[in-house]
Write a protein that holds these residues in place. Structure first.
Motif, mmCIF file in Angstrom:
data_model
loop_
_atom_site.group_PDB
_atom_site.id
_atom_site.type_symbol
_atom_site.label_atom_id
_atom_site.label_comp_id
_atom_site.label_asym_id
_atom_site.label_seq_id
_atom_site.Cartn_x
_atom_site.Cartn_y
_atom_site.Cartn_z
ATOM 1 N N PRO B 312 51.344 50.301 25.111
ATOM 2 C CA PRO B 312 52.680 50.704 24.663
ATOM 3 C C PRO B 312 53.385 49.826 23.628
ATOM 4 N N ILE B 313 53.333 48.506 23.763
ATOM 5 C CA ILE B 313 54.139 47.664 22.879
ATOM 6 C C ILE B 313 53.670 47.826 21.443
ATOM 7 N N MET B 314 54.523 48.185 20.429
ATOM 8 C CA MET B 314 55.953 48.364 20.572
ATOM 9 C C MET B 314 56.365 49.846 20.673
ATOM 10 N N GLN B 315 55.748 50.721 19.873
ATOM 11 C CA GLN B 315 56.317 52.054 19.712
ATOM 12 C C GLN B 315 55.756 53.094 20.680
ATOM 13 N N GLY B 316 55.025 52.660 21.663
ATOM 14 C CA GLY B 316 54.441 53.603 22.626
ATOM 15 C C GLY B 316 52.927 53.580 22.543
ATOM 16 N N ALA B 317 52.272 53.943 23.663
ATOM 17 C CA ALA B 317 50.809 53.914 23.719
ATOM 18 C C ALA B 317 50.222 55.002 22.827
ATOM 19 N N LEU B 318 49.050 54.734 22.270
ATOM 20 C CA LEU B 318 48.343 55.716 21.444
ATOM 21 C C LEU B 318 46.878 55.768 21.858
ATOM 22 N N LEU B 319 46.313 56.973 21.857
ATOM 23 C CA LEU B 319 44.867 57.112 21.939
ATOM 24 C C LEU B 319 44.335 57.171 20.511
ATOM 25 N N SER B 320 43.133 56.696 20.317
ATOM 26 C CA SER B 320 42.535 56.740 18.977
ATOM 27 C C SER B 320 42.309 58.176 18.543
ATOM 28 N N SER B 321 42.261 58.378 17.237
ATOM 29 C CA SER B 321 41.915 59.706 16.728
ATOM 30 C C SER B 321 40.796 59.589 15.698
ATOM 31 N N VAL B 322 40.139 60.712 15.459
ATOM 32 C CA VAL B 322 38.925 60.721 14.635
ATOM 33 C C VAL B 322 39.222 60.356 13.177
ATOM 34 N N LEU B 323 38.430 59.437 12.657
ATOM 35 C CA LEU B 323 38.530 59.082 11.249
ATOM 36 C C LEU B 323 37.285 59.566 10.502
#
Lengths: 359, 401
Positions: B312-323
């Motif tokens: 989460p820190i700072m702007q919220g948790a993220l899951l990775s996305s396809v590049l």
């Protein structure tokens, strides 16, 4: 005395194949299939027909050199000195002789290290430092792990759940550990805004950096005794502790208001359904060391209800998705509150945007 | 046992003693074990008991400590109760690069133990969350001697602060038939290629690389790495129908437990033979996990490159996305080195202080990020195209607007 040896730097880790068992080295990249012989025991079979046996045991992660030497001794005695650790802090012994499996298991158990954690079991709990070594922890981590694993111990040594169940503990919102994508996550939370200490800010902190550290813009510049300082708009603070990380003059620890929250249904594997975040089940439980009875009770409740109701291969989050969140709250008896409804960024994505309702 | 006068003799830790009870191995026993010979472990036990009494941590903020020429690898830690527990007044942690896949020999473990008994608390974490071997707690003057001995034994420090953190990987080809690329080698090669970025923090914030050799993702790369390499394959699942029948004969309900749980329902079971519509397989691994003797990943193997996972820190948790949806195994290192250079350049130019690369992508938008690193958009990058009409159209080449 001779002169000091030349200073060695930037050598990186040992080469990736330096400590591999000869059977592993020989069959590297040529494995055919594996079988789960017993809880905590795998047999991997290579295309060559060679087998490597793995015996997995739980550990507290925090290990003394004395226990590491015990592991080394056991590895020497049973498997030529070859062992590894897993991403969930278990220790694994790598054997080429199946006859050594049972003696090793017996000795591990005699020393207090349970064998298990494979397949549809609860594996070891990924966790953080807590009061052992962290400045921003709202609770201890190792103690919570010990209490929860004591309570679900039989699910570590027996593969008796519908699917694997992965638990994680983080002692604050920094979540040093994949707590945000776990079947069950225990998360330490603060509930009061930081207490600004203007004297220390002057000595220890850069005010602009401090202001920029707040995700919600709750930290505003002010002056205290004519010197630069900050003030916190309290209703905007969601107690993330980021300001404290960049500035020690913003402490947040509070024995009575710090506590635990419980999150459920996350996963990282791509199997069947996409990886997903854990969702809030219980917003706050009191911080009651040394045995945290309220937390243990809540986790056991979730595990029991899941074990009783989910279908084979259904992870906790997949099961909840099938039966619906209202039923999850009814089955567990957890109260649904305003805190369960997201009001941060992208909050609307979690609102029910259909008329699909179970009655 | 003779009673010592120490503030924190083991028998004076009634709360922690409660955590020696029960079947799961006890971390308190570990600290007490180290405390037999280590004064700092004894003081740690005392301070921890105090934390349990007061429900409050007693560690102050990290300070800038480290070894000569490195900007990371040591987490500075000071006690706020150093007057009562002088042996942990400073109690710094060293992060040591783990061997890929966390493989050791007994000799290697003993070497680490001997060094750490001479220079530190005798307490470790096997391992830290990022993957490093953690040597838990020593004083400032011991840092350089510990580092020197570790280096002589072939070990180096990991990352901390705004650096590349120690890359980590699953067991990969060492002991898994599902490895779609050589995760241990790739992890090692990347770690060696970026020694400077790991030891001398150059970034806006931390950067984590994790190599998972198949979509089961045993190292949680998708959730925890800024750059995740997840193994997959492009051709058909390798299938042995006789073994499928053997699983069925042994009691597996192929229809219910395999076909019905396939996310794209691309499998059919007629009671004798399993048929897979491989064009609609999304490589989730479920059927292979259930029947490892019958099914294996295809032979045309490589990896999906994903970007932006974080807590989460700072702007919220993220899951990775396809590049990049697929890079053949043999081209992974070369592709990654070029890609990483471009990502770091863009992040260096546009990233804010303490902004992870995933948050930067969120802030500027994936299209601008793709422009910045020179990648063309492909439909595999999104779950669905946008559903809002607020499009920032760009000027066409040569057009005045």
């Amino acid at each position: 005395m001779s002169t000091a040896p030349k200073r060695i730097t930037d050598i990186g880790p040992p080469r990736y194949d330096k400590y591999l068992h000869p059977v592993i080295k020989k069959n590297y990249g040529k494995w055919q299939f594996h079988e789960n012989i017993a809880p905590g025991v795998y047999c991997h079979v290579a295309e060559s027909g060679d087998c490597i046996y793995t015996v997995r045991a739980g550990s507290p992660r925090l290990l003394s050199v004395q226990t590491l030497r015990l592991f080394a001794d056991l590895a020497d005695k049973y498997c030529g000195g070859y062992l590894r650790f897993t991403s969930r802090n278990n220790v694994e012994f790598l054997l080429d002789d199946a006859a050594q499996i049972e003696p090793l298991k017996r000795e591990l158990r005699a020393f207090g290290f349970p064998v298990g954690g494979t397949n549809n079991a609860i594996s070891n709990i990924v966790h953080t430092q807590g009061w052992i070594h962290c400045h921003s922890s709202a609770t201890d981590a190792s103690g919570l792990v010990k209490c929860v694993m004591d309570a679900v111990y039989e699910h570590f040594t027996h593969e008796d759940l519908p699917a694997k169940l992965r638990i994680a503990v983080a002692c604050c919102l920094n979540m040093c550990g994949a707590v945000h994508c776990s079947d069950i996550a225990i998360l330490g939370v603060h509930r009061l805004p930081p207490k600004v200490q203007p004297e220390l800010i002057r000595r220890l902190c850069e005010v602009p950096t401090l202001i920029a550290s707040c995700p919600t813009g709750a930290i505003r510049p002010t002056t205290a005794d004519g010197k630069p300082s900050v003030t916190v708009v309290e209703e905007q603070c969601m107690y993330c502790g980021n300001c404290y990380t960049v500035c020690p003059a913003m402490p947040m620890n509070d024995p009575e208001n710090d506590g635990l929250s419980i999150w459920v249904g996350g996963k990282v594997s791509n199997a069947r359904t996409a990886p997903r975040f854990s969702k809030l089940a219980v917003p706050f439980l009191p911080n009651h060391p040394p045995r945290w009875p309220e937390v243990v009770e809540a986790v056991v409740k979730i595990v029991d209800v899941y074990a009783k109701n989910a279908r084979k291969y259904e992870r906790l989050g997949e099961w909840i998705e099938r039966i619906g969140w209202p039923r999850f709250f009814r089955l567990t008896g957890f109260e649904f509150t305003r805190y369960h409804i997201d009001d941060f960024k992208h909050a609307g994505l979690t609102y029910a945007r259909s008329a699909h309702v179970r009655y | 046992m003779t009673k010592e006068k120490s503030d924190c003799h083991p028998s004076e830790t009634p709360l922690l003693d409660e955590l020696e009870k029960g079947p799961w191995p006890s971390f308190v026993k570990e600290i007490k074990s180290a405390a037999q010979t280590s004064e700092s472990a004894r003081d740690l036990l005392g301070q921890l008991e105090l934390s349990y009494q007061e429900k409050k941590g007693h560690w102050k903020h990290g300070g800038l400590v480290g070894v000569l020429g490195y900007g990371g690898g040591v987490i500075g830690r000071y006690s706020d109760a150093g007057d009562r527990f002088p042996k942990i007044a400073h109690f710094h942690t060293l992060r040591v690069n783990q061997p890929a896949g966390w493989f050791y020999t007994s000799a290697a473990l003993r070497t680490i133990c001997d060094i750490w008994e001479r220079h530190g608390s005798g307490l470790t974490n096997m391992h830290g969350s990022t993957g490093d071997l953690i040597l838990l707690g020593t004083s400032t003057p011991e840092l350089e001697p510990t580092f020197r001995e570790l280096a002589q034994a072939g070990f180096d420090l990991g990352g901390s602060g705004s650096s590349l953190r120690t890359p980590s990987c699953c067991v990969g080809m060492a002991r898994c038939e599902w490895a779609c690329y050589d995760a241990m080698k790739l992890c090692y090669d990347l770690t060696m290629a970026y020694q400077d970025e790991m030891h001398r923090p150059p970034f806006p914030y931390k950067f984590k690389i994790k190599c998972a050799a198949c979509p089961n993702d045993c190292v949680a790369a998708i959730a925890r790495a800024d750059l995740a390499i997840i193994g997959t394959w492009r051709d058909d699942i390798q299938m042995d129908n006789a073994e499928v029948a053997a699983y069925a004969a042994a009691g597996a309900d192929i229809q219910k437990q395999v076909c019905d749980l396939c996310p794209t329902r691309c499998m059919e079971w007629d009671g004798k033979k399993l048929a897979i519509d491989n064009r609609n397989c999304v490589r989730c691994m479920h059927c292979i996990n259930v029947m490892p003797k019958a099914l294996r990943p295809g032979k045309d193997r490589g990896g999906v490159i994903m970007i932006g996972g974080k807590a989460p820190i700072m702007q919220g948790a993220l899951l990775s996305s396809v590049l990049i949806p697929f890079v053949p195994a043999s081209e992974l290192m070369e592709t990654l080195q070029e890609l990483i250079r471009r990502i770091w350049d863009f992040w260096d130019e546009y990233g804010n202080n303490r902004e992870r690369v995933g948050e930067l992508v969120q802030r500027v938008g994936l299209p601008a990020f793709l422009d910045g690193i020179g990648l063309d958009p492909v439909p595999e990058m999104v779950a669905a195209p946008r559903d809002n009409p607020y499009i920032y159209f760009q000027a066409r080449k040569g057009e005045e607007r």
